[in-house]
Design an enzyme around this catalytic site. Sequence first.
Site, PDB file in Angstrom:
ATOM      1  N   SER A   1       0.809  -1.222   0.000  1.00 52.69           N
ATOM      2  CA  SER A   1       0.000   0.000   0.000  1.00 52.69           C
ATOM      3  C   SER A   1       0.840   1.270   0.000  1.00 52.69           C
ATOM      4  O   SER A   1       0.300   2.362  -0.192  1.00 52.69           O
ATOM      5  CB  SER A   1      -0.911   0.018   1.245  1.00 52.69           C
ATOM      6  N   LYS A   2       2.147   1.146   0.229  1.00 52.24           N
ATOM      7  CA  LYS A   2       2.971   2.325   0.461  1.00 52.24           C
ATOM      8  C   LYS A   2       3.238   3.117  -0.822  1.00 52.24           C
ATOM      9  O   LYS A   2       3.143   2.601  -1.935  1.00 52.24           O
ATOM     10  CB  LYS A   2       4.293   1.924   1.124  1.00 52.24           C
ATOM     11  N   ASN A   3       3.613   4.383  -0.650  1.00 52.66           N
ATOM     12  CA  ASN A   3       3.823   5.278  -1.790  1.00 52.66           C
ATOM     13  C   ASN A   3       4.991   4.854  -2.669  1.00 52.66           C
ATOM     14  O   ASN A   3       5.055   5.235  -3.835  1.00 52.66           O
ATOM     15  CB  ASN A   3       4.057   6.705  -1.301  1.00 52.66           C
TER      16      ASN A   3
END
Length: 407
Positions: free
Chosen positions: A196-198
């Site tokens: 989910s991280k950028n």
Amino acid sequence: MKQQLAINGGHKTVQKQFPWPIYDEHEVAAVAGIVRSGKWGNPDCGDAVEKFEKEFAVYCGSKYAITCVNGSVSLRLALIACGVKPGDEVIVPPYTFITTASSVIECNCVPVFVDIDPETYNIHPKAIESAITERTKAIIVVHFGGLACDMDAIMDIARRYNLRVIEDAAHAHSAEYKGQKLGSIGDVGSFSFQSSKNLTAGEGGIVITNNDELYAMMRSLRNVGRVEGGQWYDHYNPGCNYRITQMQAVLLSCQLKRLAEQTSRRNENGLFLDQLLSDIKGITPLRRDATITKHSYHIYIFKYDASEFGGLSKEKFADMLAAEGVPCFKGYPHPLYKQPLFQNKNFMCYAIPDDVDYMTIHCPVAELACATEAVWILQHAMLGEREDMIAFAEAVRKIQSAMKADL
């Protein structure tokens, strides 16, 4: 005429989808190249991992970067390298993911929860200072959602009390405080590359530092206790195999090329959405002042006041907003100290004093955020266009109008 809410069968306000992760044939070709090479491992098969580490360090403005298997392990490496010993106290916020605190438990240390600032949901410097004891050895600050903590105040406290500062920047890839990349301000910065991280490779983590000794220790811990210049079967420190693969590294190198533009887009959209939502009674965006030169908006957070929505609970409001097509979430159900892990003291470690009692902890700001206030819009939605931000605000207004019409 009142519009029918999507949750009741009406048309969605937001029709667009927001895919994540974003990739093209560059990522596919890079990973395929590693597969075809037959050199998948680390550190004995190629230099893709070291290449990415150098790229990320340069990007963050730090001297060193060390990859590892995930953002939870990266915190553990940072804590051990910072010299915490069994029974030491580590100050942490209660409004964050579990591993910010559970990594402290894994090091046989005591998490000390202090409350958050009601206007930012980041750890409050005044609460930090009042919680320091002779057993305090470190502070883990979380740049929650990608919004920078008050690092000047926190670093001043740390210097006065001789404490290490670990920046949990799992939400803060490319975000800045006074023009300086988050993660590069404290003693160690910790990042996650979870899906989910950028910045993502599905899983993975990294730590950055400017300190030679901390770098050497974290590098050793990541690689089964080996040291630079030592033999393969010589092990000097209690580490483990926390290495990532060459495939993850080349994927991250490709994704890193996208990060600056994506962060600028999220930052611009966040500022615009602040303007739109500030005009809606009962909706208050979190405060960002001039020190926040770039916000990564891993989570766009606003405060919700049910009294302006006919008493509609935050949970029902978030469900309605999601049904309207806004990628959103109602946030954490309760602060970390209310998790069964802490309520039951199910620690399986030997150094937590008997008098530590998390059942008596009370952080009112964090509890209010969890119970009634905080609503999240997720990072991939912040990569949309300005018209998407307008649609998000329209969805909020649609729900408010429907609730008031029912009174």
